[in-house]
Design an enzyme around this catalytic site. Structure first.
Site, PDB file in Angstrom:
ATOM      1  N   GLU A   1       0.804  -1.226   0.000  1.00 13.42           N
ATOM      2  CA  GLU A   1       0.000   0.000   0.000  1.00 13.42           C
ATOM      3  C   GLU A   1       0.842   1.284   0.000  1.00 13.42           C
ATOM      4  O   GLU A   1       0.419   2.313   0.509  1.00 13.42           O
ATOM      5  CB  GLU A   1      -0.964   0.008   1.197  1.00 13.42           C
ATOM      6  CG  GLU A   1      -1.943  -1.154   1.193  1.00 13.42           C
ATOM      7  CD  GLU A   1      -2.884  -1.124   2.379  1.00 13.42           C
ATOM      8  OE1 GLU A   1      -3.635  -0.145   2.511  1.00 13.42           O
ATOM      9  OE2 GLU A   1      -2.862  -2.084   3.175  1.00 13.42           O
TER      10      GLU A   1
ATOM     11  N   THR B   1      -0.032   2.546  -8.369  1.00  8.84           N
ATOM     12  CA  THR B   1      -0.512   3.855  -8.822  1.00  8.84           C
ATOM     13  C   THR B   1       0.529   4.511  -9.724  1.00  8.84           C
ATOM     14  O   THR B   1       0.174   5.163 -10.716  1.00  8.84           O
ATOM     15  CB  THR B   1      -0.817   4.770  -7.621  1.00  8.84           C
ATOM     16  OG1 THR B   1      -1.724   4.100  -6.746  1.00  8.84           O
ATOM     17  CG2 THR B   1      -1.432   6.086  -8.076  1.00  8.84           C
TER      18      THR B   1
ATOM     19  N   ARG C   1      -7.924   0.592  -5.823  1.00 11.31           N
ATOM     20  CA  ARG C   1      -6.955  -0.234  -5.111  1.00 11.31           C
ATOM     21  C   ARG C   1      -7.234  -1.709  -5.389  1.00 11.31           C
ATOM     22  O   ARG C   1      -8.325  -2.220  -5.121  1.00 11.31           O
ATOM     23  CB  ARG C   1      -7.037   0.054  -3.612  1.00 11.31           C
ATOM     24  CG  ARG C   1      -6.411  -0.982  -2.693  1.00 11.31           C
ATOM     25  CD  ARG C   1      -4.912  -1.021  -2.789  1.00 11.31           C
ATOM     26  NE  ARG C   1      -4.338  -1.978  -1.840  1.00 11.31           N
ATOM     27  CZ  ARG C   1      -3.099  -2.474  -1.939  1.00 11.31           C
ATOM     28  NH1 ARG C   1      -2.325  -2.096  -2.929  1.00 11.31           N
ATOM     29  NH2 ARG C   1      -2.643  -3.326  -1.061  1.00 11.31           N
TER      30      ARG C   1
ATOM     31  N   ASP D   1       6.494  -4.246 -11.269  1.00  8.04           N
ATOM     32  CA  ASP D   1       5.768  -3.985 -10.023  1.00  8.04           C
ATOM     33  C   ASP D   1       5.605  -5.302  -9.280  1.00  8.04           C
ATOM     34  O   ASP D   1       5.154  -6.301  -9.862  1.00  8.04           O
ATOM     35  CB  ASP D   1       4.399  -3.367 -10.349  1.00  8.04           C
ATOM     36  CG  ASP D   1       3.559  -3.094  -9.112  1.00  8.04           C
ATOM     37  OD1 ASP D   1       4.132  -2.991  -8.013  1.00  8.04           O
ATOM     38  OD2 ASP D   1       2.324  -2.966  -9.254  1.00  8.04           O
TER      39      ASP D   1
ATOM     40  N   GLN E   1       3.366  -6.953   0.263  1.00  7.94           N
ATOM     41  CA  GLN E   1       3.110  -7.636   1.532  1.00  7.94           C
ATOM     42  C   GLN E   1       4.217  -8.649   1.823  1.00  7.94           C
ATOM     43  O   GLN E   1       4.874  -9.151   0.921  1.00  7.94           O
ATOM     44  CB  GLN E   1       1.743  -8.346   1.491  1.00  7.94           C
ATOM     45  CG  GLN E   1       0.546  -7.423   1.597  1.00  7.94           C
ATOM     46  CD  GLN E   1       0.294  -6.630   0.323  1.00  7.94           C
ATOM     47  OE1 GLN E   1       0.679  -7.069  -0.764  1.00  7.94           O
ATOM     48  NE2 GLN E   1      -0.352  -5.488   0.441  1.00  7.94           N
TER      49      GLN E   1
END
Length: 376
Positions: free
Chosen positions: A54, A59, A191, A213, A217
């Protein structure tokens, strides 16, 4: 680096204006060197996006699609509309669950427990995005209009809530219309958790930039090693706004502490000894919102002793914290700081104009490094 974080039990800027001329001069120099190289440059540059979950990596990829490809394929708009609905469902379920956890009462007596329980139970983060029915949208709309839910939202640092929750909930009257069509701003705010490794190639000045990308996590990081070979540049994203939050995977681990440790590990990794390193201190907009609202850094990071409401001092603290962490890696190893480029940018990843300006700076860095490599 010895940095103290308080274990509290609760649950964007860019390149300064004076850099514009520097970027232009660098681009001219690069063009000249490319011309002299007679095609010797590598045809592909590999850029690896790293950071904890996050932090805004996906993005950034979306911004590259807007900046370098003019937007998104027409057939993806229906998909992103479904993602918007899924994010609304997720936001509503998170708020309803937190209302129970925090023992906050609804002001609207017409909101029943059976309704909110169903909203919670029917959401699964791993489910495929789909459009919500009218009844579910109406329930989420009533939740967001409720005074108790607004109190719950004000305490959002105590539980996990999407950064974009307010953005989509404020737009729910538009989103529920049958003719609603997502725009770039909506897509940037969506998201979807990245759990694998995704690559996209962008052609820039006859060079292919392969941007990779990876999921941030903890459970996804064991796959990172497969993407480490031949990396031209690492872009590490760190969220500024998570200093008062804790990991979803570990409720005792401060997210900023986790990000700083991960950054240190990547700086230390031998695969990147020849790679340029670019640090994005991201989500400046949310950081400013928290600081000005009185969520003080000193309540969560013991080493911060600056003024409580000063956004600029807070930004400087974060920048220096990461710079020192990088320097400590080389000091501990008894090595001199390498001459590979290292740059820090304050970013708001949903700001297309800002990211475009920063990308020009990044492009100059990557291309200049490539030219130097070919000259060796």
């Amino acid at each position: 680096m010895d940095l103290c974080f308080k274990a509290v039990w609760t649950l964007c800027g860019g390149a300064p204006d004076d850099e514009t001329e520097k970027i232009k001069k660098a681009n001219k120099k690069i063009d000249s060197m490319i011309s002299k190289s007679k095609g010797a440059l590598r045809k592909e540059q590999k850029i690896l996006l790293l950071g904890a979950g996050e932090c805004g990596k996906s993005t950034f990829i979306k911004q590259m699609r807007i900046i370098l490809k003019g937007g998104f394929p027409e057939e993806t708009y229906d998909y992103y509309l479904r993602v918007v609905h899924k994010n609304l469902h997720q936001a509503g379920a998170s708020l309803a669950r937190a209302m129970k956890t925090l023992s906050i009462s609804y002001h609207n007596q017409g909101i029943s427990e059976s309704e909110t329980d169903t909203l919670i139970e029917t959401f699964d983060e791993d489910m495929e995005p789909c459009l919500l029915d009218k009844a579910t949208l109406w329930l989420i709309k009533r939740l967001w209009a409720d005074g108790g839910v607004q109190q719950c939202y004000d305490r959002r640092r105590e539980y996990n809530l999407l950064d974009s929750a307010k953005y989509f909930l404020d737009k729910i009257s538009e989103i529920e219309k049958p003719d609603f069509r997502v725009e770039h701003e909506d897509i940037l705010r969506t998201r979807v958790k990245t759990t694998g490794v995704f690559e996209e190639v962008f052609n820039v000045d006859r060079i292919n930039l392969k941007i990779i990308d990876v999921g941030g996590q903890r459970k996804c990081r064991r796959r990172w090693i497969h993407s480490f070979e031949g990396v031209t540049s690492v872009i590490f994203l760190a969220s500024l706004s998570e200093y008062d939050m804790f990991l979803e995977e570990d409720a005792n681990k401060n997210r900023t502490e986790e990000s700083l440790q991960l950054f240190t590990e990547m700086v230390r990794h031998p695969s990147f000894k020849s790679s340029s390193f670019i640090l994005f201190l991201n989500k400046t907009d949310l950081f400013e919102e928290k600081i000005t609202a009185g969520v003080h850094l000193s309540n969560f990071i013991l080493t911060y002793n600056g003024p409580k409401y000063d956004v600029e001092k807070g930004l400087d603290f974060f920048k220096n914290m990461y710079i020192r962490a990088r320097q400590d890696v080389f000091n501990e190893a008894g090595k001199e700081t390498p001459d590979t480029p290292f740059f820090v940018h304050f970013t708001c990843s949903t700001d297309t104009e800002q990211i475009s300006n920063i990308f020009n700076s990044i492009k100059a860095t990557i291309m200049m490094q490539n030219v130097k490599e070919m000259a060796l």
